[in-house]
Scaffold this motif. Sequence first.
Motif, PDB file in Angstrom:
ATOM      1  N   ARG A   6       0.831  -1.207   0.000  1.00  0.00           N
ATOM      2  CA  ARG A   6       0.000   0.000   0.000  1.00  0.00           C
ATOM      3  C   ARG A   6       0.862   1.252   0.000  1.00  0.00           C
ATOM      4  NH1 ARG A   6      -5.458  -0.917   1.450  1.00  0.00           N
ATOM      5  NH2 ARG A   6      -5.847  -3.138   1.868  1.00  0.00           N
ATOM      6  N   ASP A   7       0.318   2.314  -0.584  1.00  0.00           N
ATOM      7  CA  ASP A   7       0.985   3.616  -0.573  1.00  0.00           C
ATOM      8  C   ASP A   7       0.888   4.203   0.835  1.00  0.00           C
ATOM      9  OD1 ASP A   7       2.073   6.070  -2.071  1.00  0.00           O
ATOM     10  OD2 ASP A   7       0.302   6.868  -1.075  1.00  0.00           O
ATOM     11  N   GLU A   8       2.020   4.599   1.419  1.00  0.00           N
ATOM     12  CA  GLU A   8       2.032   5.086   2.796  1.00  0.00           C
ATOM     13  C   GLU A   8       1.191   6.336   2.981  1.00  0.00           C
ATOM     14  OE1 GLU A   8       5.971   5.574   4.211  1.00  0.00           O
ATOM     15  OE2 GLU A   8       6.524   3.461   3.983  1.00  0.00           O
ATOM     16  N   ALA A   9       1.174   7.196   1.986  1.00  0.00           N
ATOM     17  CA  ALA A   9       0.447   8.463   2.122  1.00  0.00           C
ATOM     18  C   ALA A   9      -1.063   8.264   2.043  1.00  0.00           C
ATOM     19  CB  ALA A   9       0.914   9.441   1.051  1.00  0.00           C
ATOM     20  N   SER A  10      -1.518   7.527   1.021  1.00  0.00           N
ATOM     21  CA  SER A  10      -2.960   7.386   0.789  1.00  0.00           C
ATOM     22  C   SER A  10      -3.555   6.150   1.451  1.00  0.00           C
ATOM     23  CB  SER A  10      -3.243   7.333  -0.715  1.00  0.00           C
ATOM     24  OG  SER A  10      -2.664   6.172  -1.291  1.00  0.00           O
ATOM     25  N   GLY A  11      -2.734   5.141   1.730  1.00  0.00           N
ATOM     26  CA  GLY A  11      -3.238   3.891   2.283  1.00  0.00           C
ATOM     27  C   GLY A  11      -3.849   2.980   1.230  1.00  0.00           C
TER      28      GLY A  11
END
Length: 436
Positions: free
Chosen positions: A322-327
């Motif tokens: 998963r993208d850390e910023a957006s989840g």
Amino acid sequence: TVKDPLNYVTTIEYPTANNKGLPDSVKDARNHVTKFKWNAAGLLEEIAALYLADTIPWVVGYSGGKDSTATLQLVWMALSRVEPKARLKPVYVISTDTMVENPIVAAWVGRSLDRLGEAAAEKGLPLTSHRLTPDPTESFWTMLIGRGYPAPRPKFRWCTDRLKIYPSNRFISQVVKASGEAIVVLGTRKAESQARARAMERFEEKRVRERLSPNGKLLNSYVYSPIEDWSNDDVWMYLMQIQNPWGYDNKDLLTMYRGASPDNECPLVVDTTTPSCGNSRFGCWVCTMVDKDKSMTAMIQNDAEKEWMLPLLELRNELDVRDEASGKRDDRHLRDFRRMNGSLQVHNGRMVHGPYLQSAREHWLRRVLQAQKHIRDHGPPGMDRIELISLAELREIRRLWVVEKHEIEDNLPRIYEEVLGEPFPDGRMDDSLAFG
């Protein structure tokens, strides 16, 4: 009064012979129990009559869960009522091991299958047990680590067919080829979900014989679902009241379900508004089709002795990139910008990425082997030889890397030895294969 909340059906003491003066909840429970017992008795007669009606062999699907266990018990008990000389046609009990099942459930099912086969032979029943597995060329790790398929997603669910459907369909097709037809007995229930209910009702409309629906995927095979109208409570009521006929304790099954429930509790069920125990669903420990593996998480949280499974949970969560910023799920940085065939594709202004890069595939192999070594070293008795990834899969992955992807470094043996501390059994690969 209730003596035992896990077996409430048989332990409610009624002060009168009728329902007079009892609370409505107890009246409802008593009426439901009476009706259910009558229906279960009639179901045994139906199963026996259906077995004797023709010469078509049966294939019973068994996963070790509550629904398939209840179904198999019913079939077993019905056959026990049939005269020995009339038990002429075989009943094949098949269980599909995806090879990425929850290890506790997989061990439970394996032992149950062995015991089932032994007990059936002892009692002269025509049941035989069969453990099915995916072809090594189509297994989960071969596809993900070998070919580079990204972890399954709702729009790219490549796993179910290869791991579950193909092995069972191959077996059923062999039975159909040998006998002309087959009846597949399943523990599917309409109460499982609205989608399941709609699918079952759709095939009901096409029934050519009472209670036998056509198999939507295989010709000359029919589906029989004896507990299709049962609720969760009905299934547990039956399992807790009726002793397992092949010598397995159903209360152990209940304990396993309870351990996989977040609240670690099986409440007393007296009416339809009370949730029953057993809503936990077991499945592949690598599954990324869901946000979290709730059953394995609950097992680890509820029992300190199951902490040895923590590396599996960590690896599963790592696969769900998963993208850390957006989840949001995003593993494009681990994948080639080209598709499997080398082509480029753009969708809605974004590049459609292809298989995992070599570095990512080697990383996943290392992580699987590390988890396997941890379980062998720290797991309970019986797990010291567990194979999270089999030698047959490793051989196929190595072939794919070297022969099809032309990764002539041939890194699999080196990774294997670095993690497990022992040389890869096959030694060096022939250079003629590496260069085609």
